[in-house]
Design a protein around this motif. Structure first.
Motif, PDB file in Angstrom:
ATOM      1  N   SER A 134      33.308  25.570  37.829  1.00 26.45           N
ATOM      2  CA  SER A 134      32.611  25.757  39.105  1.00 26.45           C
ATOM      3  C   SER A 134      33.587  26.336  40.117  1.00 26.45           C
ATOM      4  N   ASN A 135      33.075  26.882  41.200  1.00 24.74           N
ATOM      5  CA  ASN A 135      33.946  27.482  42.207  1.00 24.74           C
ATOM      6  C   ASN A 135      34.936  26.467  42.772  1.00 24.74           C
ATOM      7  N   SER A 136      34.470  25.244  43.030  1.00 27.98           N
ATOM      8  CA  SER A 136      35.378  24.232  43.574  1.00 27.98           C
ATOM      9  C   SER A 136      36.459  23.853  42.558  1.00 27.98           C
ATOM     10  N   TYR A 139      39.012  26.761  42.247  1.00 27.56           N
ATOM     11  CA  TYR A 139      39.943  26.827  43.374  1.00 27.56           C
ATOM     12  C   TYR A 139      41.004  25.739  43.242  1.00 27.56           C
ATOM     13  N   TYR A 174      33.796  38.464  43.108  1.00 31.75           N
ATOM     14  CA  TYR A 174      32.724  37.750  43.803  1.00 31.75           C
ATOM     15  C   TYR A 174      32.079  36.724  42.875  1.00 31.75           C
ATOM     16  N   LEU A 176      33.420  35.225  40.403  1.00 36.95           N
ATOM     17  CA  LEU A 176      34.387  34.152  40.150  1.00 36.95           C
ATOM     18  C   LEU A 176      35.158  33.862  41.440  1.00 36.95           C
ATOM     19  N   ARG A 177      34.420  33.636  42.491  1.00 33.82           N
ATOM     20  CA  ARG A 177      35.021  33.515  43.822  1.00 33.82           C
ATOM     21  C   ARG A 177      36.100  32.428  43.875  1.00 33.82           C
ATOM     22  N   GLY A 178      35.793  31.246  43.370  1.00 33.67           N
ATOM     23  CA  GLY A 178      36.766  30.163  43.400  1.00 33.67           C
ATOM     24  C   GLY A 178      38.037  30.488  42.628  1.00 33.67           C
ATOM     25  N   TYR A 179      37.891  31.201  41.534  1.00 33.19           N
ATOM     26  CA  TYR A 179      39.030  31.600  40.706  1.00 33.19           C
ATOM     27  C   TYR A 179      39.977  32.499  41.496  1.00 33.19           C
ATOM     28  N   GLU A 181      39.936  33.242  44.829  1.00 29.14           N
ATOM     29  CA  GLU A 181      40.399  32.672  46.090  1.00 29.14           C
ATOM     30  C   GLU A 181      41.549  31.697  45.851  1.00 29.14           C
TER      31      GLU A 181
END
Length: 285
Positions: A134-136, A139, A174, A176-179, A181
């Motif tokens: 998941s994005n969280s 990150y 976008y 894989l935003r959490g990855y 970021e």
């Protein structure tokens, strides 16, 4: 006749006669006193001083039992370095002989107290830590975990820190935003804490033989032909949106080679090394 003899005697007596006289403490000096007899110099044996051997480079690989991390460990061992690995699972499940030459630490980068001792005596660190989810979660693993490691290494006085990040892939950033970021947050922290000894590698797809349990996946069957093909499509990588999709794959041994060099060579320039940079450094070997 008397005059000639007198002159000869006078001339000889005016010539200085060199010999060695006693010095108070430190040896003997030259003088012209004719009453002394020359004696041989006394040579004292030099005192032997025990000097410590040059410091050994000790490398800590974060995630050393993973696909990229295991290749980094093997590369470092081949160069004669003292190598240790830190991961949540501890010792690698691989039965290769090189694993017996390693020091294996078990710990969680999200719990600093569980792995502080792993930094004792370490001169350089290579982080291969990353993951998907998941994005969280992405990150936390790609960002927070690496940021914790960077800060701890800086406080411990580690000289160099290499972070294996990832190349941009346009729309994938976008999705894989959490990855991404998390990756970029860790990069920012590294360049702040290690302005002169921090190196970021940004490979694209990394190929090589990957072990999954007892099964070995030959990713090079796909990766190598694509790497060769994308050498001729480099201009397409500048296209908006789709350009990053033409980023060439890179062999895991190339990534490991450049990572270890960056971690141990004090003249390796700090900053970001992209895929083309990784390939260039590998060709210089």
């Amino acid at each position: 006749m008397r005059t000639v003899v007198s002159r000869l005697i006078h001339t000889r007596s005016s010539l200085p006669r060199l010999f060695v006289s006693d010095a108070p403490k430190n040896g003997r000096y030259l003088t012209t006193d004719s009453d002394k007899v020359d004696e041989p110099f006394k040579v004292e044996e030099a005192e032997t001083v025990n000097t410590p051997p040059p410091p050994t480079e000790k490398l800590l690989v974060l995630g050393g039992n993973g696909f990229v991390g295991s290749h980094v460990c093997r590369e470092a061992l081949d160069r004669g370095l003292s190598v240790a690995s830190l991961s949540r699972s501890g010792r690698s499940k691989l039965h290769d002989s090189w694993a017996d030459s390693m020091t294996w630490h078990q710990g969680n980068l999200l719990s600093p107290e569980s792995w502080k001792d792993a930094l004792d005596g370490v001169t350089s660190v290579i982080s291969c830590v990353g993951g998907f989810g998941s994005n969280s979660y992405m990150y936390k693993i790609n960002g927070t975990a690496n940021i914790n490691a960077i800060r701890a290494a800086a406080e411990q006085g580690v000289k160099r820190f290499v972070y294996i990040s990832a190349a941009d892939f346009g729309l994938a950033n976008y999705l894989l935003r959490g990855y991404y970021e998390g990756k970029r947050a860790a990069e920012t922290e590294l360049l702040t804490k290690f302005p002169y000894g921090g190196v970021i590698l940004r490979p694209g797809f990394i190929y090589g033989t990957r072990s999954v349990g007892s099964v070995k996946l030959p990713l090079g069957v796909i990766g190598y032909p694509l790497e060769m093909l994308f050498q001729y499509t480099r201009p397409l990588s500048q296209l908006p949106l789709v350009g990053p999709l033409f980023t060439p794959p890179v062999n895991v041994t190339s990534v490991a080679n450049v990572a270890v060099t960056a971690a141990t060579d004090p003249v390796f320039p700090p900053g970001i090394v992209d895929v083309q940079g990784i390939q260039r450094y590998t060709q210089k070997k």
